[in-house]
Design an enzyme around this catalytic site. Sequence first.
Site, PDB file in Angstrom:
ATOM      1  N   ASP A 158       0.837  -1.198   0.000  1.00 56.10           N
ATOM      2  CA  ASP A 158       0.000   0.000   0.000  1.00 56.10           C
ATOM      3  C   ASP A 158       0.878   1.256   0.000  1.00 56.10           C
ATOM      4  O   ASP A 158       2.110   1.156  -0.070  1.00 56.10           O
ATOM      5  CB  ASP A 158      -0.932  -0.040   1.210  1.00 56.10           C
ATOM      6  CG  ASP A 158      -2.293   0.568   0.931  1.00 56.10           C
ATOM      7  OD1 ASP A 158      -2.400   1.376  -0.011  1.00 56.10           O
ATOM      8  OD2 ASP A 158      -3.251   0.249   1.660  1.00 56.10           O
ATOM      9  N   ASP A 219     -10.603   2.794  -3.286  1.00 52.26           N
ATOM     10  CA  ASP A 219     -11.094   1.581  -2.629  1.00 52.26           C
ATOM     11  C   ASP A 219     -12.556   1.348  -2.966  1.00 52.26           C
ATOM     12  O   ASP A 219     -13.359   2.288  -2.968  1.00 52.26           O
ATOM     13  CB  ASP A 219     -10.985   1.712  -1.109  1.00 52.26           C
ATOM     14  CG  ASP A 219      -9.572   1.535  -0.601  1.00 52.26           C
ATOM     15  OD1 ASP A 219      -8.658   1.336  -1.421  1.00 52.26           O
ATOM     16  OD2 ASP A 219      -9.384   1.610   0.624  1.00 52.26           O
TER      17      ASP A 219
END
Length: 418
Positions: A158, A219
């Site tokens: 990430d 997301d």
Amino acid sequence: MHLLSFGLLLALYMLSTALDNGLVKTPPMGWMTWERYRCNIDCKNDPDNCISENLIKAMADKMANGGWRELGYVYLSIDDCWAKKQRDSNGKLEPDPDRFPSGIKALADYVHSRGLKLGIYSDMGNYTCGGYPGTTLDTIKIDADTFASWEVDMLKFDGCYSNDTEKAIGYPKMSSALNATGRPILYSCSWPAYEGGLPPKVNYTLLGSICNMWRNYDDIQDSWASVVKIIQWFAANQDALQPVAGPGHWNDPDMLITGDYGLSYEQSKAQLAIWAIMAAPLIMSNDLRTISEEAKDLLQNRLLIYINQDSLGIQGRQVMKVGCLSVWKRQLVNDQYAVAVLNTGDDGLPRPFSTSLGLLNITEYSAGYKLYDVFNTEYVGLFKPISPINLKINPSGVVMLFIQPATVAPHRSYFGFL
């Protein structure tokens, strides 16, 4: 001379950082904790749903015994919030001892014993998005070596709590570090999602050489609005995104939420259809212990999986849009195609839609094509290029067709109903 030198340096740089693990020649399939379980660490009050080795083992058992593994769902990935809040005295990441008392290596052994592969999460930054220790530039090697020593099979990397310069150095450096371990580890990069997802800020040529898959956009959330937003973004930017995907390196529109709370049955079909057309990773985030048979049947649809896993690895495209209806098309092996007609309208009335193979530019075989309805698992008929194809698409739903030359024998052992 300067241009030549720069070009040579870039070529040498990309060669030195190229990911060489031979993995995911077709889109990866599996399961991940994040969308369904987020950063739930409350094992005292919610022991069945907290991020823990018990949750991972329970999902591993379901994937091995519920027919998932045999269909290709083999990656079982822990997302954020698995680690202790501090590294150990040697600077290594450690799992939370209360929630992962056996350690990650023992958990990997358990997952491997079920014929599955274990994935783990880290973050190119000072902290993970959930506030746990991140991977800084000076800990990349030690973290890659740690993951390999645990026999992890996938890393989601990430990008919270870092800047553009750190990401530009860190993502290729982690690729090299994973390569150097000698263990094939699927490398999932979130880098593009933090840079707007598009060229020129995102260098997809470089990404394709260092990552197996990458998140391009926001997301996903557990809602139809989120699914539509992602689909529309990929459609609007497909000229930049579609050519960069292929065997070993995939665009990732994020997790499948079929079986959760936010999608209806029709909307679940729609997400699955477009993800399959886009050659996207099929990574579920749901509760396999309680999933409905209806949702399970959708996720285990053999023809849908066959389309998604096509060996050509060509990402499909939106080829037509009329109001709330859009048509998506993907070329497959043996002159086969998949077509999905998506209805993003929600006015309660199925929308009629008429087309033909000719209008879809599927005309190579004068003898015609056999059409199959993917979700209804039925043969629709033999169609010539000029034959009308009349469909009705439910609100916030989809009709997905598998199109096969009339002269090609069906793969009965895989499709079952063909």
